[in-house]
Design a protein around this motif. Structure first.
Motif, PDB file in Angstrom:
ATOM      1  N   LEU A   1      39.173  36.230  32.644  1.00 35.75           N
ATOM      2  CA  LEU A   1      38.895  36.879  33.490  1.00 35.75           C
ATOM      3  C   LEU A   1      38.303  35.418  34.534  1.00 35.75           C
ATOM      4  O   LEU A   1      38.612  35.749  36.000  1.00 35.75           O
ATOM      5  CB  LEU A   1      37.603  38.085  33.706  1.00 35.75           C
ATOM      6  CG  LEU A   1      38.415  39.497  32.784  1.00 35.75           C
ATOM      7  CD1 LEU A   1      37.074  40.437  32.872  1.00 35.75           C
ATOM      8  CD2 LEU A   1      39.204  39.732  34.198  1.00 35.75           C
ATOM      9  N   VAL A   2      37.886  34.497  34.481  1.00 35.09           N
ATOM     10  CA  VAL A   2      37.456  33.669  35.335  1.00 35.09           C
ATOM     11  C   VAL A   2      38.597  32.815  35.481  1.00 35.09           C
ATOM     12  O   VAL A   2      38.402  32.538  37.158  1.00 35.09           O
ATOM     13  CB  VAL A   2      35.596  33.027  34.803  1.00 35.09           C
ATOM     14  CG1 VAL A   2      35.423  30.964  35.344  1.00 35.09           C
ATOM     15  CG2 VAL A   2      34.682  33.654  34.733  1.00 35.09           C
ATOM     16  N   HIS A   3      39.004  32.459  34.685  1.00 35.90           N
ATOM     17  CA  HIS A   3      40.311  31.775  35.233  1.00 35.90           C
ATOM     18  C   HIS A   3      41.165  32.486  35.868  1.00 35.90           C
ATOM     19  O   HIS A   3      41.891  32.074  37.121  1.00 35.90           O
ATOM     20  CB  HIS A   3      41.081  31.167  33.756  1.00 35.90           C
ATOM     21  CG  HIS A   3      39.930  30.112  33.281  1.00 35.90           C
ATOM     22  ND1 HIS A   3      40.422  29.097  33.658  1.00 35.90           N
ATOM     23  CD2 HIS A   3      39.627  29.933  31.520  1.00 35.90           C
ATOM     24  CE1 HIS A   3      39.647  28.272  32.196  1.00 35.90           C
ATOM     25  NE2 HIS A   3      39.627  29.116  32.167  1.00 35.90           N
ATOM     26  N   TYR A   4      41.508  34.086  36.292  1.00 34.75           N
ATOM     27  CA  TYR A   4      42.126  34.668  36.680  1.00 34.75           C
ATOM     28  C   TYR A   4      41.542  34.808  37.563  1.00 34.75           C
ATOM     29  O   TYR A   4      42.739  34.391  39.466  1.00 34.75           O
ATOM     30  CB  TYR A   4      42.036  35.989  36.040  1.00 34.75           C
ATOM     31  CG  TYR A   4      43.331  37.183  36.806  1.00 34.75           C
ATOM     32  CD1 TYR A   4      44.546  36.878  36.361  1.00 34.75           C
ATOM     33  CD2 TYR A   4      43.176  38.094  37.251  1.00 34.75           C
ATOM     34  CE1 TYR A   4      45.813  37.977  37.366  1.00 34.75           C
ATOM     35  CE2 TYR A   4      43.757  38.994  37.497  1.00 34.75           C
ATOM     36  CZ  TYR A   4      44.714  38.821  37.953  1.00 34.75           C
ATOM     37  OH  TYR A   4      45.662  39.341  38.187  1.00 34.75           O
ATOM     38  N   GLU A   5      40.676  34.953  38.082  1.00 33.57           N
ATOM     39  CA  GLU A   5      39.593  34.963  39.048  1.00 33.57           C
ATOM     40  C   GLU A   5      40.250  33.527  39.946  1.00 33.57           C
ATOM     41  O   GLU A   5      40.491  34.109  41.729  1.00 33.57           O
ATOM     42  CB  GLU A   5      38.276  34.998  39.552  1.00 33.57           C
ATOM     43  CG  GLU A   5      37.259  34.921  40.332  1.00 33.57           C
ATOM     44  CD  GLU A   5      36.347  34.687  39.906  1.00 33.57           C
ATOM     45  OE1 GLU A   5      35.237  34.998  41.219  1.00 33.57           O
ATOM     46  OE2 GLU A   5      35.032  34.458  38.937  1.00 33.57           O
TER      47      GLU A   5
ATOM     48  N   ALA B   1      37.682  41.536  42.160  1.00 30.41           N
ATOM     49  CA  ALA B   1      37.620  42.872  41.073  1.00 30.41           C
ATOM     50  C   ALA B   1      37.091  41.901  40.192  1.00 30.41           C
ATOM     51  O   ALA B   1      35.817  42.878  39.047  1.00 30.41           O
ATOM     52  CB  ALA B   1      38.691  43.343  41.566  1.00 30.41           C
ATOM     53  N   ALA B   2      38.109  40.836  39.976  1.00 29.56           N
ATOM     54  CA  ALA B   2      37.988  40.280  38.646  1.00 29.56           C
ATOM     55  C   ALA B   2      36.211  39.883  38.028  1.00 29.56           C
ATOM     56  O   ALA B   2      36.205  39.970  36.632  1.00 29.56           O
ATOM     57  CB  ALA B   2      38.570  39.292  38.865  1.00 29.56           C
ATOM     58  N   ALA B   3      35.730  39.291  39.841  1.00 24.71           N
ATOM     59  CA  ALA B   3      34.358  38.834  39.101  1.00 24.71           C
ATOM     60  C   ALA B   3      33.481  39.808  38.808  1.00 24.71           C
ATOM     61  O   ALA B   3      32.734  39.497  38.069  1.00 24.71           O
ATOM     62  CB  ALA B   3      33.943  38.176  40.415  1.00 24.71           C
ATOM     63  N   GLU B   4      34.072  41.230  39.460  1.00 23.07           N
ATOM     64  CA  GLU B   4      32.868  42.056  39.257  1.00 23.07           C
ATOM     65  C   GLU B   4      33.395  42.751  37.552  1.00 23.07           C
ATOM     66  O   GLU B   4      32.003  42.047  36.943  1.00 23.07           O
ATOM     67  CB  GLU B   4      33.329  43.704  39.576  1.00 23.07           C
ATOM     68  CG  GLU B   4      31.890  42.928  41.560  1.00 23.07           C
ATOM     69  CD  GLU B   4      33.004  44.135  42.013  1.00 23.07           C
ATOM     70  OE1 GLU B   4      33.736  45.542  42.338  1.00 23.07           O
ATOM     71  OE2 GLU B   4      33.240  43.885  43.581  1.00 23.07           O
ATOM     72  N   GLU B   5      34.020  42.269  37.388  1.00 21.54           N
ATOM     73  CA  GLU B   5      34.399  42.867  35.773  1.00 21.54           C
ATOM     74  C   GLU B   5      33.724  42.019  34.680  1.00 21.54           C
ATOM     75  O   GLU B   5      33.179  41.998  33.766  1.00 21.54           O
ATOM     76  CB  GLU B   5      35.756  43.159  35.727  1.00 21.54           C
ATOM     77  CG  GLU B   5      35.998  43.310  33.903  1.00 21.54           C
ATOM     78  CD  GLU B   5      37.514  43.855  33.297  1.00 21.54           C
ATOM     79  OE1 GLU B   5      37.798  43.968  32.955  1.00 21.54           O
ATOM     80  OE2 GLU B   5      39.006  43.399  34.387  1.00 21.54           O
ATOM     81  N   ALA B   6      33.952  40.819  34.968  1.00 14.97           N
ATOM     82  CA  ALA B   6      33.177  39.389  34.149  1.00 14.97           C
ATOM     83  C   ALA B   6      32.396  39.661  33.892  1.00 14.97           C
ATOM     84  O   ALA B   6      31.382  39.735  33.125  1.00 14.97           O
ATOM     85  CB  ALA B   6      33.851  38.608  34.647  1.00 14.97           C
TER      86      ALA B   6
END
Length: 133
Positions: free
Chosen positions: A97-101, A115-120
């Motif tokens: 997720l961090v790489h995606y974010e 949203a990706a950062a929140e999920e992580a």
């Protein structure tokens, strides 16, 4: 339904032999092998696939951010599958997720990056003292 029913046993054997060979395979070939083998042995190969997908050299797709984003999204999907089977792999999903974010942010897609950062962050908050990496 068995997802491996339509996979050539010869292709699986070739992928395993290539990975076990004495030469280090280029990342592109490792990813191809991991993609195939993750279909027949998900617990063994999904983590390797997720990691290999974020390891692509940033310069290889420097002019193709949409490809980098697709690779990062595929990494997240593989990590999600692994985490669903074995929650102890949350660290893998967080890293994906961090790489995606990061790629989303570079492309100016701030809502999706957030949203990706929140999920992580939610996943990280569930890490116990002995959990993950």
């Amino acid at each position: 339904m068995n997802h491996s029913a339509n996979i050539s046993h010869e292709a699986v054997l070739r992928a395993r032999v290539a990975l076990l060979g004495s030469e280090v395979l280029p990342l592109r070939q490792r990813v191809a092998a991991f993609r195939l083998l993750a279909q027949v042995s998900p617990p063994a190969y999904l983590p390797l696939l997720a990691e290999a997908l974020w390891e692509y050299d940033p310069h290889e797709f420097a002019h193709r951010p949409e490809i980098k984003l697709a690779l990062r999204a595929e990494s997240v999907a593989a990590a999600r599958r692994m985490h669903a089977v074995e929650p102890g792999w949350a660290w893998l999903l967080v890293t994906s997720l961090v790489h995606y974010e990061e790629q989303l942010a570079l492309m100016g897609r701030t809502t999706e990056a957030g949203a990706a950062a929140e999920e992580a962050a939610r996943l990280r908050s569930g890490f116990g003292p002995a959990a993950g990496r």
